[in-house]
Design an enzyme around this catalytic site. Structure first.
Site, short mmCIF file in Angstrom:
data_model
loop_
_atom_site.label_atom_id
_atom_site.label_comp_id
_atom_site.label_asym_id
_atom_site.label_seq_id
_atom_site.Cartn_x
_atom_site.Cartn_y
_atom_site.Cartn_z
N GLU A 105 15.44 -4.77 8.02
CA GLU A 105 15.11 -5.25 6.68
C GLU A 105 15.48 -4.20 5.65
O GLU A 105 15.24 -3.01 5.87
CB GLU A 105 13.60 -5.54 6.64
CG GLU A 105 13.13 -6.26 5.41
CD GLU A 105 11.63 -6.62 5.49
OE1 GLU A 105 11.14 -7.07 6.55
OE2 GLU A 105 10.94 -6.41 4.48
N ASP A 107 14.67 -3.60 1.64
CA ASP A 107 13.78 -4.13 0.60
C ASP A 107 13.91 -3.48 -0.75
O ASP A 107 13.89 -2.24 -0.84
CB ASP A 107 12.32 -3.81 0.96
CG ASP A 107 11.80 -4.61 2.10
OD1 ASP A 107 12.17 -5.76 2.23
OD2 ASP A 107 10.99 -4.04 2.86
N GLU A 109 11.23 -3.76 -3.80
CA GLU A 109 9.97 -4.35 -4.24
C GLU A 109 9.66 -3.81 -5.63
O GLU A 109 9.61 -2.59 -5.82
CB GLU A 109 8.83 -4.00 -3.28
CG GLU A 109 8.97 -4.73 -1.95
CD GLU A 109 7.83 -4.42 -0.99
OE1 GLU A 109 7.37 -5.34 -0.30
OE2 GLU A 109 7.41 -3.25 -0.93
N ASN A 124 12.62 0.13 0.86
CA ASN A 124 12.21 0.42 2.23
C ASN A 124 13.31 -0.07 3.16
O ASN A 124 14.08 -0.96 2.82
CB ASN A 124 10.88 -0.27 2.55
CG ASN A 124 10.14 0.35 3.72
OD1 ASN A 124 10.63 1.29 4.38
ND2 ASN A 124 8.96 -0.17 4.02
N ASN A 132 8.14 1.96 7.21
CA ASN A 132 7.54 3.24 6.79
C ASN A 132 8.58 4.20 6.22
O ASN A 132 8.49 5.40 6.44
CB ASN A 132 6.81 3.93 7.94
CG ASN A 132 5.64 3.09 8.43
OD1 ASN A 132 4.97 2.43 7.63
ND2 ASN A 132 5.40 3.11 9.73
N ARG A 133 9.56 3.66 5.51
CA ARG A 133 10.57 4.53 4.90
C ARG A 133 10.62 4.28 3.38
O ARG A 133 11.67 4.12 2.79
CB ARG A 133 11.94 4.26 5.52
CG ARG A 133 12.02 4.59 7.01
CD ARG A 133 13.46 4.45 7.51
NE ARG A 133 13.56 4.84 8.90
CZ ARG A 133 13.39 4.01 9.92
NH1 ARG A 133 13.12 2.73 9.70
NH2 ARG A 133 13.51 4.44 11.16
N GLU A 134 9.44 4.30 2.76
CA GLU A 134 9.38 3.96 1.35
C GLU A 134 9.91 5.07 0.44
O GLU A 134 9.67 6.25 0.69
CB GLU A 134 7.92 3.68 0.92
CG GLU A 134 7.31 2.45 1.55
CD GLU A 134 6.65 2.71 2.89
OE1 GLU A 134 6.75 3.85 3.40
OE2 GLU A 134 6.04 1.78 3.44
N TRP A 199 -2.89 -3.20 -3.60
CA TRP A 199 -2.18 -1.93 -3.47
C TRP A 199 -1.12 -1.66 -4.54
O TRP A 199 -0.78 -0.51 -4.81
CB TRP A 199 -1.49 -1.83 -2.10
CG TRP A 199 -0.41 -2.87 -1.87
CD1 TRP A 199 -0.60 -4.13 -1.36
CD2 TRP A 199 0.99 -2.75 -2.14
NE1 TRP A 199 0.60 -4.80 -1.31
CE2 TRP A 199 1.60 -3.98 -1.78
CE3 TRP A 199 1.81 -1.73 -2.65
CZ2 TRP A 199 2.97 -4.22 -1.91
CZ3 TRP A 199 3.18 -1.96 -2.78
CH2 TRP A 199 3.74 -3.20 -2.42
N GLY A 203 -2.00 2.25 -7.28
CA GLY A 203 -2.68 2.37 -6.00
C GLY A 203 -3.73 1.30 -5.74
O GLY A 203 -4.60 1.48 -4.89
N ARG A 286 1.67 12.25 5.36
CA ARG A 286 1.91 11.04 6.16
C ARG A 286 2.72 11.36 7.41
O ARG A 286 2.49 10.80 8.47
CB ARG A 286 2.68 10.05 5.31
CG ARG A 286 2.10 8.67 5.29
CD ARG A 286 2.87 7.84 4.28
NE ARG A 286 3.39 6.63 4.89
CZ ARG A 286 4.44 5.97 4.43
NH1 ARG A 286 5.12 6.44 3.39
NH2 ARG A 286 4.81 4.86 5.01
#
Ligand code: NAG
Ligand code: NAG
Length: 299
Positions: A105, A107, A109, A124, A132-134, A199, A203, A286
């Site tokens: 994918e 993305d 956003e 991402n 988890n690659r934002e 979210w 945040g 993270r």
């Protein structure tokens, strides 16, 4: 009338062919929404105004559309004008995705904000079901005032996210370092708008104010220049047909497309220096050990 120009008949045919050629070039311009796409949910949240598509989010539902076909490699452009005024809590997404649990994918956003505060663009990349690659950036313009072109270029060497043709992110093929790269699954093209006030904005502190609904994202300039993968053709045949090793070489497989041009590299550096506000590669909280692909990034 044509003969009064004193041109021989053969010349007229040349002129005719020439004007036809111009019409053909014109057909490379954006397609109508329904040539390439179809609504995938909340059909009553779509409005069509000529070449323009408006998709809305209200307290009943968001909405989404998807391409009718799947593709392997190429470039997808869409012009979007994001939700004006108070868009806090809303997310508008534009992405490519394959199917299944090991899906890939890419993305975009767009995270809304309160009136006057900047939208954020989160990108991402999922490979074999793992995301988890934002990365997050703000933009160098107000994306709610005008249409801007958001694109994804995908070939066997790189995935490039572009905003008005300025690259904002590159995910390079590093298979030679043992890092998997998405290049064996056809992908569809999607967009949606939904409520993500748990979210999305500051945040999750700022909630969607439904008194400002409906929240409307506008689209035009739909363009897909990619190798189409008909569902009727076996996956391996599609993969072979769409890969550069076949007899036909697509423009996105040209050697110059295997990495950014020097100019584009400079643009990307500028974006990263001036507009990037988050990069998973540098988030040590993270990721106590840096993700492998980040170690090899040369951009
Ligand atoms: C949605 O919002 C409208 C207008 O504010 C309101 O009349 C309606 O009751 C709301 N519906 C739901 C399901 O909350
Ligand atoms: C919204 O605006 C605030 C204040 O300018 C900013 O900190 C935040 O990054 C913006 N974007 C989002 C999605 O919260």
């Amino acid at each position: 009338m044509a003969c009064s120009l004193g041109l021989p008949m053969s010349m007229m045919w040349v002129l005719l062919a020439f004007s036809f050629a111009i019409v053909m070039v014109g057909s490379v311009s954006p397609s109508r929404f329904d040539e390439l796409f179809q609504p995938s949910w909340a059909l009553d949240h779509f409005a069509y105004e000529g070449e323009l598509l408006k998709m809305k989010l209200d307290n009943y539902s968001g909405a989404g559309f998807q391409s009718k076909s799947k593709y392997m490699f190429g470039k997808v452009n869409i012009q979007i004008k994001l939700v004006e005024g108070d868009s806090a809590g809303t997310v508008t997404a534009f992405y490519m995705s394959s199917d299944g649990s090991n899906h890939n994918e890419f993305d975009f956003e767009f995270l809304g904000n309160t009136t006057g505060e900047p939208y954020l663009v989160q990108t991402n990349v999922y490979v074999n079901g793992v995301g988890n690659r934002e990365q997050r950036l703000n933009l160098w313009f107000d994306p709610t005032k005008d249409f801007h072109t958001y694109s994804i270029l995908w070939n066997q060497r790189q995935v490039v996210f572009l905003v008005d043709e300025t690259p904002i992110r590159v995910h390079s093929n590093m298979e030679n370092k043992g890092i998997p790269f998405p290049r064996d699954q056809p992908m569809g093209v999607y967009s949606s708008i939904w409520n993500a006030d748990d979210w999305a904005t500051q945040g999750g502190r700022v909630k969607t104010d439904w008194s400002h609904a409906p929240f409307i994202a506008s689209y035009r300039g739909f363009h897909i220049d990619a190798c189409e993968c008909p569902a009727t053709v076996a996956a391996t045949d599609n993969a072979r047909r769409c890969s550069s090793s076949s007899e036909k070489r697509y423009w996105w497989d040209e050697p110059t497309m295997s990495e950014l041009s020097l100019h584009q590299s400079h643009q990307l550096l500028w974006v990263r220096a001036n507009h990037m506000i988050y990069d998973y590669c540098t988030d040590a909280t993270r990721f106590p050990s840096t993700p492998v692909e980040c170690l090899h990034h040369h951009h």
